[in-house]
Design a protein around this motif. Structure first.
Motif, PDB file in Angstrom:
ATOM      1  N   PHE A   1       0.738  -1.240   0.166  1.00  0.00           N
ATOM      2  CA  PHE A   1      -0.157   0.070   0.147  1.00  0.00           C
ATOM      3  C   PHE A   1       0.928   1.370  -0.186  1.00  0.00           C
ATOM      4  O   PHE A   1       2.067   1.358   0.988  1.00  0.00           O
ATOM      5  CB  PHE A   1      -0.910  -0.108   1.200  1.00  0.00           C
ATOM      6  N   ILE A   2       0.537   2.106  -0.837  1.00  0.00           N
ATOM      7  CA  ILE A   2       1.356   3.300  -1.134  1.00  0.00           C
ATOM      8  C   ILE A   2       0.708   4.705  -0.781  1.00  0.00           C
ATOM      9  O   ILE A   2      -0.414   4.977  -1.428  1.00  0.00           O
ATOM     10  CB  ILE A   2       1.978   3.204  -2.722  1.00  0.00           C
ATOM     11  N   ASP A   3       0.865   5.449   0.159  1.00  0.00           N
ATOM     12  CA  ASP A   3       0.193   6.647   0.313  1.00  0.00           C
ATOM     13  C   ASP A   3       0.773   7.593  -0.662  1.00  0.00           C
ATOM     14  O   ASP A   3       2.118   7.843  -0.908  1.00  0.00           O
ATOM     15  CB  ASP A   3       0.831   7.185   1.694  1.00  0.00           C
ATOM     16  N   LEU A   4      -0.133   8.297  -1.243  1.00  0.00           N
ATOM     17  CA  LEU A   4       0.000   9.169  -2.421  1.00  0.00           C
ATOM     18  C   LEU A   4       0.064  10.748  -2.017  1.00  0.00           C
ATOM     19  O   LEU A   4       0.499  11.743  -2.922  1.00  0.00           O
ATOM     20  CB  LEU A   4      -1.148   9.161  -3.169  1.00  0.00           C
ATOM     21  N   ARG A   5       0.412  11.189  -0.687  1.00  0.00           N
ATOM     22  CA  ARG A   5       0.391  12.445  -0.297  1.00  0.00           C
ATOM     23  C   ARG A   5       1.802  12.859  -0.201  1.00  0.00           C
ATOM     24  O   ARG A   5       1.935  14.176  -0.130  1.00  0.00           O
ATOM     25  CB  ARG A   5      -0.128  12.507   1.119  1.00  0.00           C
ATOM     26  N   TYR A   6       3.018  12.004  -0.127  1.00  0.00           N
ATOM     27  CA  TYR A   6       4.201  12.422  -0.061  1.00  0.00           C
ATOM     28  C   TYR A   6       5.135  12.129  -1.065  1.00  0.00           C
ATOM     29  O   TYR A   6       6.411  11.810  -0.927  1.00  0.00           O
ATOM     30  CB  TYR A   6       4.660  11.826   1.497  1.00  0.00           C
ATOM     31  N   ARG A   7       4.774  12.427  -2.334  1.00  0.00           N
ATOM     32  CA  ARG A   7       5.486  12.179  -3.488  1.00  0.00           C
ATOM     33  C   ARG A   7       6.963  13.190  -3.577  1.00  0.00           C
ATOM     34  O   ARG A   7       6.780  14.351  -3.228  1.00  0.00           O
ATOM     35  CB  ARG A   7       4.865  12.277  -4.657  1.00  0.00           C
ATOM     36  N   SER A   8       7.919  12.307  -3.631  1.00  0.00           N
ATOM     37  CA  SER A   8       9.291  13.115  -3.369  1.00  0.00           C
ATOM     38  C   SER A   8      10.335  12.542  -4.513  1.00  0.00           C
ATOM     39  O   SER A   8      10.559  11.589  -4.608  1.00  0.00           O
ATOM     40  CB  SER A   8      10.096  12.822  -2.208  1.00  0.00           C
ATOM     41  N   ASN A   9      10.418  13.432  -5.417  1.00  0.00           N
ATOM     42  CA  ASN A   9      11.530  13.275  -6.760  1.00  0.00           C
ATOM     43  C   ASN A   9      11.061  11.976  -7.281  1.00  0.00           C
ATOM     44  O   ASN A   9      11.724  11.028  -7.840  1.00  0.00           O
ATOM     45  CB  ASN A   9      12.942  12.836  -6.023  1.00  0.00           C
ATOM     46  N   GLY A  10       9.775  11.803  -7.651  1.00  0.00           N
ATOM     47  CA  GLY A  10       9.191  10.845  -8.360  1.00  0.00           C
ATOM     48  C   GLY A  10       8.884   9.557  -7.746  1.00  0.00           C
ATOM     49  O   GLY A  10       8.522   8.567  -8.190  1.00  0.00           O
ATOM     50  N   TYR A  11       9.285   9.606  -6.425  1.00  0.00           N
ATOM     51  CA  TYR A  11       9.083   8.275  -5.343  1.00  0.00           C
ATOM     52  C   TYR A  11       7.951   8.653  -4.466  1.00  0.00           C
ATOM     53  O   TYR A  11       7.974   9.816  -3.769  1.00  0.00           O
ATOM     54  CB  TYR A  11      10.480   8.075  -4.783  1.00  0.00           C
ATOM     55  N   TYR A  12       7.220   7.341  -4.008  1.00  0.00           N
ATOM     56  CA  TYR A  12       6.561   7.711  -2.938  1.00  0.00           C
ATOM     57  C   TYR A  12       6.911   6.805  -1.626  1.00  0.00           C
ATOM     58  O   TYR A  12       6.796   5.539  -1.518  1.00  0.00           O
ATOM     59  CB  TYR A  12       5.080   7.036  -3.270  1.00  0.00           C
ATOM     60  N   PRO A  13       7.468   7.693  -0.822  1.00  0.00           N
ATOM     61  CA  PRO A  13       8.278   6.854   0.449  1.00  0.00           C
ATOM     62  C   PRO A  13       7.502   6.336   1.406  1.00  0.00           C
ATOM     63  O   PRO A  13       8.053   5.669   2.239  1.00  0.00           O
ATOM     64  CB  PRO A  13       9.247   8.198   0.782  1.00  0.00           C
ATOM     65  N   PHE A  14       6.165   6.817   1.599  1.00  0.00           N
ATOM     66  CA  PHE A  14       5.335   6.185   2.992  1.00  0.00           C
ATOM     67  C   PHE A  14       4.739   4.796   2.283  1.00  0.00           C
ATOM     68  O   PHE A  14       3.828   5.024   1.572  1.00  0.00           O
ATOM     69  CB  PHE A  14       4.527   7.199   3.630  1.00  0.00           C
ATOM     70  N   VAL A  15       5.114   3.902   2.938  1.00  0.00           N
ATOM     71  CA  VAL A  15       4.475   2.361   2.238  1.00  0.00           C
ATOM     72  C   VAL A  15       4.017   1.644   3.648  1.00  0.00           C
ATOM     73  O   VAL A  15       4.587   1.739   4.655  1.00  0.00           O
ATOM     74  CB  VAL A  15       5.345   1.940   1.438  1.00  0.00           C
ATOM     75  N   ALA A  16       3.214   0.571   3.200  1.00  0.00           N
ATOM     76  CA  ALA A  16       3.158  -0.523   4.031  1.00  0.00           C
ATOM     77  C   ALA A  16       3.223  -1.790   3.161  1.00  0.00           C
ATOM     78  O   ALA A  16       2.541  -1.927   2.078  1.00  0.00           O
ATOM     79  CB  ALA A  16       1.759  -0.565   4.763  1.00  0.00           C
ATOM     80  N   VAL A  17       4.288  -2.719   3.632  1.00  0.00           N
ATOM     81  CA  VAL A  17       4.418  -3.770   2.769  1.00  0.00           C
ATOM     82  C   VAL A  17       4.365  -5.220   3.398  1.00  0.00           C
ATOM     83  O   VAL A  17       4.902  -5.168   4.855  1.00  0.00           O
ATOM     84  CB  VAL A  17       5.582  -3.890   2.032  1.00  0.00           C
ATOM     85  N   VAL A  18       3.680  -6.091   3.088  1.00  0.00           N
ATOM     86  CA  VAL A  18       3.208  -7.373   3.803  1.00  0.00           C
ATOM     87  C   VAL A  18       3.670  -8.509   2.957  1.00  0.00           C
ATOM     88  O   VAL A  18       3.580  -8.518   1.679  1.00  0.00           O
ATOM     89  CB  VAL A  18       1.887  -7.556   4.384  1.00  0.00           C
ATOM     90  N   HIS A  19       4.685  -9.483   3.530  1.00  0.00           N
ATOM     91  CA  HIS A  19       4.836 -10.852   2.686  1.00  0.00           C
ATOM     92  C   HIS A  19       4.138 -12.007   3.394  1.00  0.00           C
ATOM     93  O   HIS A  19       4.109 -12.112   4.484  1.00  0.00           O
ATOM     94  CB  HIS A  19       6.542 -10.892   2.894  1.00  0.00           C
ATOM     95  N   LEU A  20       3.642 -12.658   2.577  1.00  0.00           N
ATOM     96  CA  LEU A  20       3.059 -13.952   2.839  1.00  0.00           C
ATOM     97  C   LEU A  20       3.584 -15.211   2.118  1.00  0.00           C
ATOM     98  O   LEU A  20       4.240 -14.884   1.209  1.00  0.00           O
ATOM     99  CB  LEU A  20       1.449 -13.727   2.833  1.00  0.00           C
ATOM    100  N   ASP A  21       3.805 -16.309   2.956  1.00  0.00           N
ATOM    101  CA  ASP A  21       4.233 -17.422   2.287  1.00  0.00           C
ATOM    102  C   ASP A  21       3.132 -18.104   1.366  1.00  0.00           C
ATOM    103  O   ASP A  21       1.929 -17.443   1.281  1.00  0.00           O
ATOM    104  CB  ASP A  21       4.769 -18.434   3.075  1.00  0.00           C
ATOM    105  N   ARG A  22       3.328 -19.121   0.941  1.00  0.00           N
ATOM    106  CA  ARG A  22       2.209 -19.565  -0.132  1.00  0.00           C
ATOM    107  C   ARG A  22       1.181 -20.146   0.648  1.00  0.00           C
ATOM    108  O   ARG A  22      -0.164 -20.538   0.016  1.00  0.00           O
ATOM    109  CB  ARG A  22       3.178 -20.949  -1.036  1.00  0.00           C
ATOM    110  N   ASP A  23       1.267 -20.485   1.873  1.00  0.00           N
ATOM    111  CA  ASP A  23       0.122 -21.017   2.777  1.00  0.00           C
ATOM    112  C   ASP A  23      -0.683 -19.626   3.341  1.00  0.00           C
ATOM    113  O   ASP A  23      -1.470 -19.760   4.259  1.00  0.00           O
ATOM    114  CB  ASP A  23       0.662 -21.754   3.865  1.00  0.00           C
ATOM    115  N   LEU A  24      -0.280 -18.246   2.894  1.00  0.00           N
ATOM    116  CA  LEU A  24      -0.805 -17.164   3.368  1.00  0.00           C
ATOM    117  C   LEU A  24      -0.624 -16.686   4.613  1.00  0.00           C
ATOM    118  O   LEU A  24      -1.387 -16.206   5.316  1.00  0.00           O
ATOM    119  CB  LEU A  24      -2.231 -17.197   3.015  1.00  0.00           C
ATOM    120  N   ASN A  25       0.579 -17.386   5.432  1.00  0.00           N
ATOM    121  CA  ASN A  25       1.070 -16.990   6.535  1.00  0.00           C
ATOM    122  C   ASN A  25       1.939 -15.660   6.448  1.00  0.00           C
ATOM    123  O   ASN A  25       2.779 -15.797   5.586  1.00  0.00           O
ATOM    124  CB  ASN A  25       1.997 -18.204   7.442  1.00  0.00           C
TER     125      ASN A  25
END
Length: 326
Positions: free
Chosen positions: A278-302
């Motif tokens: 998920f990428i917050d669109l309020r804080y664009r800086s030099n073409g990049y959106y630095p405020f994010v949330a990232v979640v990784h899950l394995d194949r069993d959705l853990n």
């Protein structure tokens, strides 16, 4: 505001307090009030220590309970009471009054940032963010420093800081006016705009703008009253997805969603894991959106790993998520 600005605001209030005859007539009370206004101007930000735990806890709680209506009442009692222990001959009522003003001013000025506060909690838990003053405003900080220097050169502190506050009121009105002008300019370019979210920068006439319509998100920049659209994203509703349903329970993503009003999302499946971003669109800086949330899950959705916060390169994000290069 930032810690430095709150600090000089506390000193300024201590100087302004010399207009109070009770404070001016007692050096002990004047000293107590100065300590009280400095500590009171810092007290609501005690929740900054939450950053030592993790970003999720910090994002969900910073400027929350400590900036609420009950806190505005409680902080002056705690701070003034503690200061009075060291200055027992000071006037407790006036010490409390000026400490209360310091706490109130701290919470009040934070409302004008894009980050905002939960200042009307418990009446409502919504964030109040007027978005006209940057977290660090060079003019506000600078005029405080200038008046402190004048005080050092012998100018009367009470009237010096009273004049300063008069100038700041005019400054805030000018910022509101410029924000309104830019919103009208955005409406001309994007008539279908449903919501316009503005974030001031440290440059006086420069603003970051995010626009929500029924079908799109727009990211723009306003400079000297001229609005330039930088990015346009299709507004795609969250899908029914087992991957997303599993990721949404992650504490980092939940914290992000509690804070961000405008974002886009991505779901990508790799060989060994799924990534939800998920990428917050309020804080664009030099073409990049630095405020994010990232979640990784394995194949069993853990959920195997996650992160939320400010990241200015993919390499740093991969390091935060413990992803080996290659």
């Amino acid at each position: 505001m930032d810690t430095g600005t709150h600090f000089v605001m506390g000193i300024a209030l201590g100087g302004l307090a010399t207009l109070d005859p009770v404070v001016a007539g007692s050096s002990i009370t004047a000293s107590a009030v100065m300590v009280g206004t400095i500590l009171g101007s810092q007290a609501p930000d005690v929740d900054t220590v939450l950053k030592l735990r993790n970003n999720a806890v910090y994002i969900r709680n910073h400027r929350g309970l400590t900036h609420s209506l009950p806190a505005i009442v409680l902080w002056p009692l705690l701070v003034a009471g503690a200061v009075f222990l060291f200055f027992p001959d000071s006037n407790l009522l006036h010490l409390w009054l000026w400490t209360f003003l310091a706490v109130f001013l701290h919470v009040f000025v934070d409302i004008f940032n894009a980050y905002g506060t939960q200042a009307i909690r418990p009446i409502s838990s919504r964030w109040v963010a007027l978005g006209i003053i940057n977290t660090f405003d060079p003019f506000i900080f600078g005029i405080h420093i200038a008046c402190l220097i004048l005080w050092g050169f012998g100018f009367p502190p009470g009237y010096t800081f009273l004049s300063m506050y008069g100038i700041l009121i005019i400054y805030y009105i000018a910022r509101f006016r410029e924000q309104r002008i830019i919103k009208k300019a955005v409406k001309v370019q994007i008539p279908e705009a449903k919501r316009i979210i503005m974030s001031p920068t440290m440059r006086y006439h420069s603003w970051k703008v995010a626009v929500i319509t029924d079908k799109h998100f727009y990211v723009a920049r306003a400079n000297n009253g001229y609005v330039t659209i930088l990015d346009k994203f299709e507004r795609i509703p969250l899908p029914k997805s087992e991957i997303l349903d599993a990721a949404i329970h992650d504490k980092n993503l939940a914290a992000f969603l509690s804070f961000s009003p405008v974002y886009r999302w991505e779901i990508e499946s790799m060989d060994n894991y799924h990534e939800v971003r998920f990428i917050d669109l309020r804080y664009r800086s030099n073409g990049y959106y630095p405020f994010v949330a990232v979640v990784h899950l394995d194949r069993d959705l853990n959920i195997t790993n996650s992160y939320t916060g400010w990241i200015f390169s993919e390499a740093k994000l991969r390091k935060k998520l413990n992803i080996l290069p290659g």
